[in-house]
Design an enzyme around this catalytic site. Structure first.
Site, PDB file in Angstrom:
ATOM      1  N   ARG A  41      14.665  -7.946   4.996  1.00 45.90           N
ATOM      2  CA  ARG A  41      14.264  -8.955   6.528  1.00 45.90           C
ATOM      3  C   ARG A  41      13.727  -7.976   7.421  1.00 45.90           C
ATOM      4  O   ARG A  41      13.973  -6.582   6.982  1.00 45.90           O
ATOM      5  CB  ARG A  41      15.917  -8.536   7.356  1.00 45.90           C
ATOM      6  CG  ARG A  41      17.097  -9.225   6.551  1.00 45.90           C
ATOM      7  CD  ARG A  41      18.511  -9.381   7.200  1.00 45.90           C
ATOM      8  NE  ARG A  41      19.382  -9.995   7.103  1.00 45.90           N
ATOM      9  CZ  ARG A  41      19.859  -9.684   6.263  1.00 45.90           C
ATOM     10  NH1 ARG A  41      19.791  -8.742   6.073  1.00 45.90           N
ATOM     11  NH2 ARG A  41      21.578  -9.994   5.553  1.00 45.90           N
ATOM     12  N   LYS A  72      21.574  -6.811   9.250  1.00 44.26           N
ATOM     13  CA  LYS A  72      22.293  -7.314  10.208  1.00 44.26           C
ATOM     14  C   LYS A  72      23.875  -7.687  10.030  1.00 44.26           C
ATOM     15  O   LYS A  72      23.865  -7.282  11.042  1.00 44.26           O
ATOM     16  CB  LYS A  72      21.943  -8.854   9.269  1.00 44.26           C
ATOM     17  CG  LYS A  72      22.429  -9.855  10.465  1.00 44.26           C
ATOM     18  CD  LYS A  72      21.384 -11.304   9.641  1.00 44.26           C
ATOM     19  CE  LYS A  72      21.583 -12.771  10.575  1.00 44.26           C
ATOM     20  NZ  LYS A  72      21.495 -13.380   9.806  1.00 44.26           N
ATOM     21  N   HIS A 139      10.561 -14.610   7.027  1.00 43.34           N
ATOM     22  CA  HIS A 139      11.725 -14.717   6.437  1.00 43.34           C
ATOM     23  C   HIS A 139      11.439 -15.671   4.649  1.00 43.34           C
ATOM     24  O   HIS A 139      12.168 -15.546   3.788  1.00 43.34           O
ATOM     25  CB  HIS A 139      13.016 -15.718   6.819  1.00 43.34           C
ATOM     26  CG  HIS A 139      14.200 -15.677   6.927  1.00 43.34           C
ATOM     27  ND1 HIS A 139      13.990 -13.908   7.089  1.00 43.34           N
ATOM     28  CD2 HIS A 139      15.033 -15.508   6.313  1.00 43.34           C
ATOM     29  CE1 HIS A 139      16.325 -13.819   7.062  1.00 43.34           C
ATOM     30  NE2 HIS A 139      16.010 -14.691   6.241  1.00 43.34           N
ATOM     31  N   ARG A 142      11.796 -12.849   1.910  1.00 45.12           N
ATOM     32  CA  ARG A 142      13.005 -12.674   1.427  1.00 45.12           C
ATOM     33  C   ARG A 142      13.669 -13.871   0.688  1.00 45.12           C
ATOM     34  O   ARG A 142      14.139 -13.852  -0.471  1.00 45.12           O
ATOM     35  CB  ARG A 142      13.945 -12.525   2.734  1.00 45.12           C
ATOM     36  CG  ARG A 142      15.727 -12.362   2.244  1.00 45.12           C
ATOM     37  CD  ARG A 142      15.923 -11.735   3.691  1.00 45.12           C
ATOM     38  NE  ARG A 142      17.635 -11.657   4.047  1.00 45.12           N
ATOM     39  CZ  ARG A 142      17.533 -11.093   3.210  1.00 45.12           C
ATOM     40  NH1 ARG A 142      17.345  -9.443   2.170  1.00 45.12           N
ATOM     41  NH2 ARG A 142      20.078 -10.588   2.907  1.00 45.12           N
ATOM     42  N   TYR A 174      19.260 -19.465   0.634  1.00 44.56           N
ATOM     43  CA  TYR A 174      18.066 -19.136   0.233  1.00 44.56           C
ATOM     44  C   TYR A 174      17.471 -19.529  -0.903  1.00 44.56           C
ATOM     45  O   TYR A 174      15.797 -19.567  -0.462  1.00 44.56           O
ATOM     46  CB  TYR A 174      18.470 -17.566   0.085  1.00 44.56           C
ATOM     47  CG  TYR A 174      18.242 -16.616   1.954  1.00 44.56           C
ATOM     48  CD1 TYR A 174      17.718 -15.832   1.975  1.00 44.56           C
ATOM     49  CD2 TYR A 174      20.247 -17.170   2.080  1.00 44.56           C
ATOM     50  CE1 TYR A 174      17.712 -15.821   3.439  1.00 44.56           C
ATOM     51  CE2 TYR A 174      20.131 -16.464   3.107  1.00 44.56           C
ATOM     52  CZ  TYR A 174      18.869 -15.688   4.141  1.00 44.56           C
ATOM     53  OH  TYR A 174      19.125 -14.686   5.057  1.00 44.56           O
TER      54      TYR A 174
END
Length: 189
Positions: A41, A72, A139, A142, A174
């Site tokens: 991240r 996170k 993002h 990722r 994701y």
């Protein structure tokens, strides 16, 4: 909520070509590589120190330990650095400050200070925009990392662990699916 765009291989190469022409090319390239090749991240990248990626003998580590306070979820995790990413870190070492302090930020702003997650996020957005990659964000790397692993047949549990997720449904959100991927899947039959 719209998700960050996952780049194709061609788009990723174009992004790196655009970055290569810019000031601070090495730093910017490494930030993108840490996102794409380790699935980090933006806040985790911003918090990395030289000591996190280089051991006491000056060798680039094969794995790094993310401290709980920079993740996170607040859970420490191990991140494995593949050979390509270790070469990128080694390549970037020529840009490190003279007599570099092991506790110095790995990536520094042009004012020689640590990036905040927000500033690094803005930088990445600018890099994607300059490469003409609408919808790509900090993002995207990722998501690229997780999607690439999923489509390479890596176990969902392994991907979940590498991503630092506690729940498999989070990891599944994701994974990007495109027409070419679906066609390749049915062509296996």
């Amino acid at each position: 909520m719209k998700q960050a765009r996952v780049l194709t291989e061609t788009e990723f190469k174009r992004l790196l070509a655009v970055v290569a022409q810019m000031k601070h090319a090495g730093r910017n390239r490494l930030a993108l590589m840490l996102s794409h090749l380790a699935g980090l991240r933006v806040g985790e990248i911003a918090a990395l120190t030289v000591r996190d990626v280089v051991d006491g003998d000056g060798k680039v580590r094969e794995q790094l330990r993310l401290r709980a306070e920079i993740t996170k979820g607040g859970h420490a995790r191990t991140v494995f650095l593949n050979e390509r990413l270790r070469r990128e870190i080694e390549r970037y070492r020529t840009d490190w400050p003279e007599g570099g302090n092991d506790d110095a930020p790995l990536l520094m702003t042009q004012k020689r200070t640590a990036f905040s997650p927000n500033t690094l996020c803005q930088l990445m957005a600018q890099l994607y925009r300059l490469a003409g990659l609408d919808g790509a964000t900090s993002h995207s790397g990722r998501r690229w990392f997780i999607t690439k692993l999923a489509h390479s047949g890596v176990s969902p549990k392994v991907i979940m662990t590498l991503a630092g997720h506690r729940n498999l449904t989070t990891t599944q959100r994701y994974i990007d699916v495109r027409d070419d991927m679906m066609k390749a899947a049915v062509d296996l039959l």
